[in-house]
Design an enzyme around this catalytic site. Structure first.
Site, PDB file in Angstrom:
ATOM      1  N   GLU A 107       0.859  -1.312  -0.073  1.00 14.99           N
ATOM      2  CA  GLU A 107      -0.107   0.315  -0.095  1.00 14.99           C
ATOM      3  C   GLU A 107       0.947   1.169   0.093  1.00 14.99           C
ATOM      4  O   GLU A 107       1.862   1.310   0.649  1.00 14.99           O
ATOM      5  CB  GLU A 107      -1.020   0.010   1.039  1.00 14.99           C
ATOM      6  N   ASP A 109      -0.143   5.231   0.579  1.00 18.67           N
ATOM      7  CA  ASP A 109      -1.212   6.147   0.895  1.00 18.67           C
ATOM      8  C   ASP A 109      -1.113   7.789   0.934  1.00 18.67           C
ATOM      9  O   ASP A 109      -0.036   8.149   1.847  1.00 18.67           O
ATOM     10  CB  ASP A 109      -1.732   5.837   2.435  1.00 18.67           C
ATOM     11  N   GLU A 111      -3.850   9.879   2.935  1.00 22.80           N
ATOM     12  CA  GLU A 111      -5.006  10.142   3.650  1.00 22.80           C
ATOM     13  C   GLU A 111      -4.965  11.838   4.101  1.00 22.80           C
ATOM     14  O   GLU A 111      -4.127  12.207   4.655  1.00 22.80           O
ATOM     15  CB  GLU A 111      -4.921   9.140   4.617  1.00 22.80           C
ATOM     16  N   GLY A 136       4.627   0.816  11.655  1.00 22.05           N
ATOM     17  CA  GLY A 136       3.880   2.112  11.084  1.00 22.05           C
ATOM     18  C   GLY A 136       5.078   2.759  10.531  1.00 22.05           C
ATOM     19  O   GLY A 136       5.928   2.989  11.135  1.00 22.05           O
TER      20      GLY A 136
END
Length: 329
Positions: A107, A109, A111, A136
């Site tokens: 992934e 991202d 956001e 993370g």
């Protein structure tokens, strides 16, 4: 002509510069590049066919997905975010292969995290590789403009060894692949997605402020779609064509120029609010791909000394102030 052949023909005529990359790439209509994902009537394609509204109400959010899956490329959209009270609202523009690799997905991202009235939207960027969701790699930033007032361009560059996030052609984050990352660096073909949804449980102050549907519908607007990458056979998921096609690598920018790096440094030193690389509460030693910048570290320690420096929280009344000027960007 199949999609991959069309991509090859199109790529052969493209000459890119690293700055202003998307200006030299074709802008697709929605139906040329994307399909409806979810949300029924909450996804609305405008009459010009080149702009889309995604809305969130008390029934559902909405989203769309690219018709092709890609291995590496440059992907972009212009986005205008909802205004006023947007706490709990999440708008996302991202790449993922979670539908194909449920246990080891990749992934990349963007956001956008809403906020209470009078507080700014924040951007969060993140990557996962090979299902590495336990590690993370988030970063969060403010912006030098109000993203709800007008359209702004958000772009992803993804190559074999590099990922770069851009806002209005200013790189805001660069991730270089390291040997120690192993499969944590995204390496499998992915689709492009755009969604709006209710992230009340975490998006604004850790869930303190939730979506208030009396302000619904929350509408995010998308246009200027760029999908420039190597399309992969969706049935075989093979990558040989991409790896052997010389133009697929040649037509992608090599990464930020020296001038862009200066702008990236300026942006990060002014607007970055969180980076996992400096989070002492999570990592005693920064992960191998982190490039520690003393200025970034000092600023984040002042922003949150507990998270980024192991110190005490600042006294009540001491606040961090940041300007909105882009004159030095």
């Amino acid at each position: 002509m199949n999609i991959f052949a069309a991509f090859i023909l199109c790529s052969a005529f493209m000459v890119l510069s690293v700055t202003g990359v998307s200006r030299n790439l074709p802008i697709l209509s929605f139906d040329e590049g994307y399909s409806h994902l979810f949300g029924d009537a909450n996804l609305m394609v405008l009459k010009d066919g080149k702009s889309v509204h995604l809305s969130l109400d008390d029934r559902t959010g909405s989203g769309f997905v690219s018709q092709d899956i890609y291995l590496h490329g440059y992907f972009s959209a212009s986005i205008k975010l909802p205004a006023d009270y947007t706490a709990g609202v999440v708008v996302a523009f991202y790449m993922s292969n979670g539908d194909m690799y449920e246990k080891n997905h990749d992934e990349i991202d963007f956001e956008f995290l809403g906020n209470i009235r009078g507080k700014d939207w924040r951007i969060q960027t993140n990557i996962y590789g090979n299902g590495s969701t336990s590690v993370g790699r988030e970063e969060r930033y403010g912006l030098w403009f109000d993203p709800s007032e007008d359209f702004h361009q958000y772009s992803l560059l993804w190559t074999h060894n590099l990922i770069v996030f851009y806002v209005d052609n200013v790189p805001i984050r660069e991730i270089k692949r390291t040997e120690a990352m192993g499969g944590d660096f995204p390496s499998k073909p992915m689709s492009l997605y755009a969604t709006i949804w209710d992230g009340s449980d975490w998006a604004t102050n850790g869930g303190k402020y939730r979506v208030n549907y009396k302000y619904a519908p929350y509408i995010s607007e998308f246009s200027d779609f760029v999908l420039h990458g190597c399309a992969v056979d969706p049935t075989e998921h093979t990558t040989n064509n991409c790896e052997n096609a010389p133009q697929s690598a040649a037509s992608l920018p090599a990464g930020p120029t020296q001038g862009q790096r200066s702008k990236m440094s300026s942006f990060r030193n002014k607007y970055m609010q969180y980076s996992y690389c400096y989070d002492r509460s999570r990592y005693n030693t920064p992960p191998t791909e982190c490039v520690v910048d003393p200025k970034e570290a000092e600023r984040l320690r002042g922003f949150d000394p507990v998270t980024f420096g192991g110190g005490r929280r600042p006294r009540r009344g001491r606040r961090h102030h940041r300007g909105k000027s882009a004159s030095s960007m």
